[in-house]
Scaffold this active site. Structure first.
Site, short mmCIF file in Angstrom:
data_model
loop_
_atom_site.label_atom_id
_atom_site.label_comp_id
_atom_site.label_asym_id
_atom_site.label_seq_id
_atom_site.Cartn_x
_atom_site.Cartn_y
_atom_site.Cartn_z
CD GLU A 105 -6.45 -7.50 10.66
OE1 GLU A 105 -7.32 -8.41 10.68
OE2 GLU A 105 -6.71 -6.29 10.80
CG ASP A 107 -4.20 -4.25 10.65
OD1 ASP A 107 -4.11 -5.26 9.95
OD2 ASP A 107 -5.04 -4.13 11.55
CD GLU A 109 -6.65 0.00 10.66
OE1 GLU A 109 -7.61 -0.78 10.53
OE2 GLU A 109 -6.35 0.56 11.73
#
Length: 293
Positions: A105, A107, A109
């Site tokens: 993953e 990311d 955020e």
């Protein structure tokens, strides 16, 4: 505009032009054609032409969209206008994910905050199901007033997180030195809006003010310039004119990008796992001692 602001503008403009020249885009620019809704379709609004989409979060639910294709390496750009006002406790995520139990993953955020305080942008990298690689910065602009471009460059050599073409973080492929790197699992591109009030703002101390709901994040133009997964990893690993991201000029940061990267780390970095000796009890992850570019 001061001298360094002018430098940032010109530098990012030329970086943008260079990517246009190299583009081999596989996305259509239409959310209806390139993405599907993973849950709560009633919490999504899409423009008639499919070019913009809003994600909505209230007491009932958040929502998420995911790309119809999976990818192994490329560059992913998304224009996002974040939740205005009091967004404390909310999390907006723009990320790549493999979806396997031992998932990879990459990311972005965006951690909501009370009105008047800066948004925190957290980045993270999962490899084979393990993360613990968080970095956080405070953005140098108000991301709720207009669209800004957030980009992930992922190739054989490095991962680069960019904001308006400014590199805010790198994660290099040091697999030959024992550091884990996501290089074999294809990933979907996802956008989600959800409840993170147990950790997102002030370490979970500041909760969601539901009187401010619904919370809305707006997605604008996007570009997916990547290798579509067809079941053969070797195809996506080759250097070619179409796979420009794997070629030499994308293997490290340019001189201009390095200057911008250092500026972000000097003035806007608020947390780096590689500086958290207490967390790792002085047994830091191996990549922390290796070059960033």
């Amino acid at each position: 505009m001061n001298h360094f602001s002018r430098f940032i503008f010109l530098a990012t403009y030329f970086i943008y032009l260079s990517h246009i020249a190299l583009a081999s885009i596989v996305s259509t620019g239409d959310y209806n054609k390139d993405f599907y809704v993973t849950y709560s379709p009633n919490h999504i609004n899409t423009s008639a032409d499919g070019r913009t989409r809003s994600l909505i979060f209230d007491k009932e639910s958040g929502t998420e969209i995911a790309s119809k294709d999976m990818y192994l390496f490329g560059q992913f750009d998304m224009k996002i206008k974040l939740i205005p006002g009091n967004s404390a406790g909310t999390v907006v995520a723009f990320y790549l994910a493999s979806g396997q139990p031992n998932r990879d993953e990459i990311d972005f955020e965006f951690l909501g905050n009370v009105d008047g305080k800066p948004y925190t942008l957290q980045t993270n990298v999962y490899v084979d199901g393990f993360d613990d690689r968080e970095q956080r910065i405070n953005l140098w602009f108000d991301p709720t007033q207009d669209y800004h471009t957030y980009s992930i460059l992922w190739n054989l050599h490095q991962i680069v997180f960019m904001v308006d073409w400014v590199p805010i973080r790198t994660y290099r492929n040091h697999a030959d030195k024992g550091a884990k790197y996501p290089h074999w699992q294809p990933m979907e591109l996802k956008m989600s809006l959800w409840n993170g009030e147990d950790w997102a703002t002030d370490g979970g101390k500041t909760k969601i003010d539901w009187s401010k709901s619904p919370f809305v994040v707006t997605l604008g133009n996007y570009k997916i310039d990547a290798c579509v997964w067809k079941g053969n990893a070797r195809f996506c690993r080759v250097e070619s004119e179409n796979h420009w991201w794997n070629k030499g000029q994308s293997s490290t940061l340019t001189w201009t990008q390095r200057r911008l990267f250092k500026w972000v780390r000097k003035y806007h970095l608020t947390y780096d796992y590689c500086m958290d000796n207490q967390r790792f009890q002085n047994n830091m992850p191996i990549e922390c001692s290796l070059p960033k570019y």
